[in-house]
Write a protein that holds these residues in place. Structure first.
Motif, PDB file in Angstrom:
ATOM      1  N   THR A   1       9.426  36.655  -9.762  1.00 58.58           N
ATOM      2  CA  THR A   1       9.538  36.808 -11.214  1.00 58.58           C
ATOM      3  C   THR A   1       8.742  35.733 -11.933  1.00 58.58           C
ATOM      4  N   ILE A   2       8.848  34.498 -11.448  1.00 58.67           N
ATOM      5  CA  ILE A   2       8.104  33.389 -12.056  1.00 58.67           C
ATOM      6  C   ILE A   2       6.606  33.610 -11.915  1.00 58.67           C
ATOM      7  N   LEU A   3       6.196  34.045 -10.729  1.00 59.70           N
ATOM      8  CA  LEU A   3       4.781  34.299 -10.490  1.00 59.70           C
ATOM      9  C   LEU A   3       4.265  35.402 -11.398  1.00 59.70           C
ATOM     10  N   SER A   4       5.082  36.458 -11.567  1.00 60.33           N
ATOM     11  CA  SER A   4       4.692  37.555 -12.431  1.00 60.33           C
ATOM     12  C   SER A   4       4.554  37.085 -13.878  1.00 60.33           C
ATOM     13  N   SER A   5       5.494  36.249 -14.324  1.00 57.76           N
ATOM     14  CA  SER A   5       5.440  35.720 -15.695  1.00 57.76           C
ATOM     15  C   SER A   5       4.208  34.857 -15.891  1.00 57.76           C
ATOM     16  N   ASN A   6       3.923  34.019 -14.913  1.00 65.57           N
ATOM     17  CA  ASN A   6       2.735  33.163 -15.012  1.00 65.57           C
ATOM     18  C   ASN A   6       1.453  33.989 -15.023  1.00 65.57           C
TER      19      ASN A   6
ATOM     20  N   HIS B   1      14.441  39.936 -37.368  1.00 66.70           N
ATOM     21  CA  HIS B   1      14.022  38.914 -36.401  1.00 66.70           C
ATOM     22  C   HIS B   1      12.496  38.784 -36.329  1.00 66.70           C
ATOM     23  N   VAL B   2      11.796  39.127 -37.409  1.00 66.94           N
ATOM     24  CA  VAL B   2      10.329  39.087 -37.389  1.00 66.94           C
ATOM     25  C   VAL B   2       9.838  37.668 -37.114  1.00 66.94           C
ATOM     26  N   GLU B   3       8.792  37.567 -36.296  1.00 66.47           N
ATOM     27  CA  GLU B   3       8.185  36.272 -35.974  1.00 66.47           C
ATOM     28  C   GLU B   3       6.962  36.047 -36.864  1.00 66.47           C
ATOM     29  N   SER B   4       6.647  34.797 -37.118  1.00 62.69           N
ATOM     30  CA  SER B   4       5.487  34.498 -37.958  1.00 62.69           C
ATOM     31  C   SER B   4       4.845  33.177 -37.548  1.00 62.69           C
ATOM     32  N   ILE B   5       3.571  33.056 -37.885  1.00 56.48           N
ATOM     33  CA  ILE B   5       2.800  31.845 -37.612  1.00 56.48           C
ATOM     34  C   ILE B   5       2.001  31.507 -38.876  1.00 56.48           C
ATOM     35  N   LEU B   6       2.000  30.234 -39.247  1.00 56.76           N
ATOM     36  CA  LEU B   6       1.183  29.777 -40.361  1.00 56.76           C
ATOM     37  C   LEU B   6      -0.214  29.459 -39.838  1.00 56.76           C
ATOM     38  N   VAL B   7      -1.215  30.126 -40.411  1.00 52.04           N
ATOM     39  CA  VAL B   7      -2.598  29.963 -39.968  1.00 52.04           C
ATOM     40  C   VAL B   7      -3.393  29.273 -41.077  1.00 52.04           C
TER      41      VAL B   7
ATOM     42  N   ILE C   1       3.459  36.132 -27.504  1.00 56.32           N
ATOM     43  CA  ILE C   1       4.432  35.540 -26.583  1.00 56.32           C
ATOM     44  C   ILE C   1       5.750  35.270 -27.291  1.00 56.32           C
ATOM     45  N   ARG C   2       5.703  34.774 -28.536  1.00 55.21           N
ATOM     46  CA  ARG C   2       6.938  34.527 -29.292  1.00 55.21           C
ATOM     47  C   ARG C   2       7.710  35.829 -29.509  1.00 55.21           C
ATOM     48  N   ILE C   3       7.004  36.910 -29.764  1.00 55.52           N
ATOM     49  CA  ILE C   3       7.677  38.203 -29.957  1.00 55.52           C
ATOM     50  C   ILE C   3       8.344  38.660 -28.669  1.00 55.52           C
ATOM     51  N   LEU C   4       7.640  38.543 -27.540  1.00 64.93           N
ATOM     52  CA  LEU C   4       8.203  38.991 -26.263  1.00 64.93           C
ATOM     53  C   LEU C   4       9.349  38.102 -25.796  1.00 64.93           C
ATOM     54  N   GLN C   5       9.395  36.847 -26.255  1.00 65.08           N
ATOM     55  CA  GLN C   5      10.492  35.949 -25.910  1.00 65.08           C
ATOM     56  C   GLN C   5      11.679  36.078 -26.858  1.00 65.08           C
ATOM     57  N   ASN C   6      11.503  36.814 -27.936  1.00 63.74           N
ATOM     58  CA  ASN C   6      12.577  37.064 -28.892  1.00 63.74           C
ATOM     59  C   ASN C   6      13.370  38.276 -28.400  1.00 63.74           C
ATOM     60  N   GLU C   7      14.529  38.045 -27.797  1.00 62.78           N
ATOM     61  CA  GLU C   7      15.268  39.114 -27.120  1.00 62.78           C
ATOM     62  C   GLU C   7      15.652  40.244 -28.068  1.00 62.78           C
ATOM     63  N   SER C   8      16.088  39.914 -29.273  1.00 61.98           N
ATOM     64  CA  SER C   8      16.486  40.952 -30.232  1.00 61.98           C
ATOM     65  C   SER C   8      15.295  41.804 -30.634  1.00 61.98           C
TER      66      SER C   8
ATOM     67  N   LEU D   1      12.434  42.146 -28.952  1.00 56.74           N
ATOM     68  CA  LEU D   1      11.945  42.879 -27.779  1.00 56.74           C
ATOM     69  C   LEU D   1      12.781  44.121 -27.528  1.00 56.74           C
ATOM     70  N   GLN D   2      14.095  44.021 -27.722  1.00 50.52           N
ATOM     71  CA  GLN D   2      14.966  45.177 -27.536  1.00 50.52           C
ATOM     72  C   GLN D   2      14.630  46.273 -28.538  1.00 50.52           C
ATOM     73  N   GLN D   3      14.344  45.889 -29.791  1.00 47.59           N
ATOM     74  CA  GLN D   3      13.942  46.872 -30.797  1.00 47.59           C
ATOM     75  C   GLN D   3      12.640  47.561 -30.389  1.00 47.59           C
ATOM     76  N   ILE D   4      11.692  46.784 -29.907  1.00 46.53           N
ATOM     77  CA  ILE D   4      10.399  47.344 -29.499  1.00 46.53           C
ATOM     78  C   ILE D   4      10.595  48.331 -28.349  1.00 46.53           C
ATOM     79  N   LYS D   5      11.427  47.972 -27.382  1.00 45.22           N
ATOM     80  CA  LYS D   5      11.678  48.864 -26.246  1.00 45.22           C
ATOM     81  C   LYS D   5      12.348  50.150 -26.699  1.00 45.22           C
ATOM     82  N   GLU D   6      13.316  50.044 -27.602  1.00 44.41           N
ATOM     83  CA  GLU D   6      13.998  51.241 -28.089  1.00 44.41           C
ATOM     84  C   GLU D   6      13.055  52.143 -28.865  1.00 44.41           C
ATOM     85  N   ASN D   7      12.238  51.553 -29.732  1.00 39.96           N
ATOM     86  CA  ASN D   7      11.287  52.347 -30.509  1.00 39.96           C
ATOM     87  C   ASN D   7      10.261  53.018 -29.601  1.00 39.96           C
TER      88      ASN D   7
END
Length: 342
Positions: free
Chosen positions: A81-86, A222-228, A282-289, A291-297
């Motif tokens: 699992t770790i190898l796959s994540s890396n 649970h939207v993620e954002s980055i200041l650019v 990566i922040r979106i995929l690490q956000n469990e809530s 990610l669950q919405q994305i999978k359901e949609n």
């Protein structure tokens, strides 16, 4: 597994004879140590002593060590699992169609938005992601965005060894008179880039007072954002020390207040553009809530595609024949009517 690979493996998981991680460990009853099955069998064919202590053996029997085998299997699963994540974290963003070999794999569609005032460089950033630094297309002048421009990408590594990640990037118009067309993108996006022009502090204020508030008000919970902070190359060359200090302090305060990263970018030099996109994904995929919405949609979308009835293909010849047949019927009918009236 090589000797270098076994350095981090628990000592008890390594066979004393082969110096490799064991797959079928057995316990030699008399010396109390575990060995790989085939290795200890081969050893006992030519030795009557313990492989570790070298003492003579009165009892050459051994038994399966199931507890150790289970522990080794759990360890190997975790390492896989770790190898796959890396491996996934080495992904690149591709501006093309998903490979045909991945057509039958489940897909996760991530929707991203570029938010900010006009002339902050949103379109240039998206062009860089499409074309790369070497393309002259990146640096050509562009007209004002009057409607959301959509771009589609995919990641060249499978997520969790099974999911194809597709990216829908919306370049939202920055002028106030076009803001009415943005509501749908606020509601549907999973992540947003809040774009400022580092040389114009008013664009940062607009992020604070409008864009971020609209995202929180109309966007997902649970939207993620980055200041650019874009145009960092001009910022470094043309802005004085006092302005730079004020801008950076204000940007850092806003980002820390809302727990979001800051990226300083330059499309002219290509600074941090790939990095900022990767970081948000990566922040979106690490956000469990989220990610669950994305999978359901994605699951609902895939099911709707599966249930939709396919349209039967019709050749151009069949179309012509049908058209000709209808024309003949019409002519016959017209001819019959004329005879009746004659």
């Amino acid at each position: 597994m090589t000797s270098q690979d076994t350095l981090s493996v628990p000592h008890d998981f390594i066979c004393p004879i082969t110096r490799e991680i064991m797959q079928n460990p057995v316990l030699l009853i008399e010396d109390g140590h575990s060995y790989e099955l085939y290795a200890i069998e081969h050893w006992l064919q030519s030795h009557n002593s313990s492989p570790i202590t070298n003492k003579p053996l009165d009892d050459r029997r051994f038994v399966n060590n199931f507890n150790l085998k289970n522990a080794i299997q759990e360890y190997c699963t975790r390492q896989k699992t770790i190898l796959s994540s890396n491996q996934f974290l080495t992904f690149n963003i591709r501006y093309s169609r998903v490979p045909i070999a991945w057509n039958n794999k489940p897909k996760l569609n991530i929707r991203l938005s570029l938010l900010g005032s006009s002339n902050t460089g949103k379109t240039t950033l998206s062009r860089y992601l499409q074309c790369g630094l070497q393309s002259n297309f990146v640096h050509t002048n562009s007209s004002v965005t009057i409607g959301p421009d959509l771009h589609f990408f995919y990641l060249d590594q499978l997520y969790d060894d099974q999911y194809v990640i597709t990216i829908q990037l919306s370049d939202i118009p920055g002028m106030e008179r076009f803001e009415s067309c943005c509501d749908n993108h606020f509601r549907n996006c999973h992540g947003a880039f809040l774009i400022t022009d580092s040389t114009d502090i008013d664009t940062l204020e607009r992020i604070e007072l409008h864009w971020y508030k609209q995202l929180q008000l109309k966007g997902k919970e649970h939207v993620e954002s980055i200041l650019v902070c874009n145009k960092i190359d001009i910022f470094e060359d043309n802005c004085d020390d006092n302005y730079r200090k004020i801008f950076l302090e204000r940007a850092e305060y806003f980002a820390s207040l809302h727990d979001m990263p800051i990226c300083h970018t330059s499309a002219l030099r290509g600074d941090n553009i790939q990095f900022m996109f990767k970081q948000l994904i990566i922040r979106i995929l690490q956000n469990e809530s989220l990610l669950q919405q994305i999978k359901e949609n994605s699951s609902m979308y895939n099911k709707s595609l599966f249930r939709s009835e396919p349209i039967s293909p019709t050749s151009s010849i069949q179309v012509l024949l049908k058209s000709s047949s209808r024309q003949n019927d019409y002519n016959s009918s017209s001819s019959g009517d004329c005879c009746l009236f004659a």
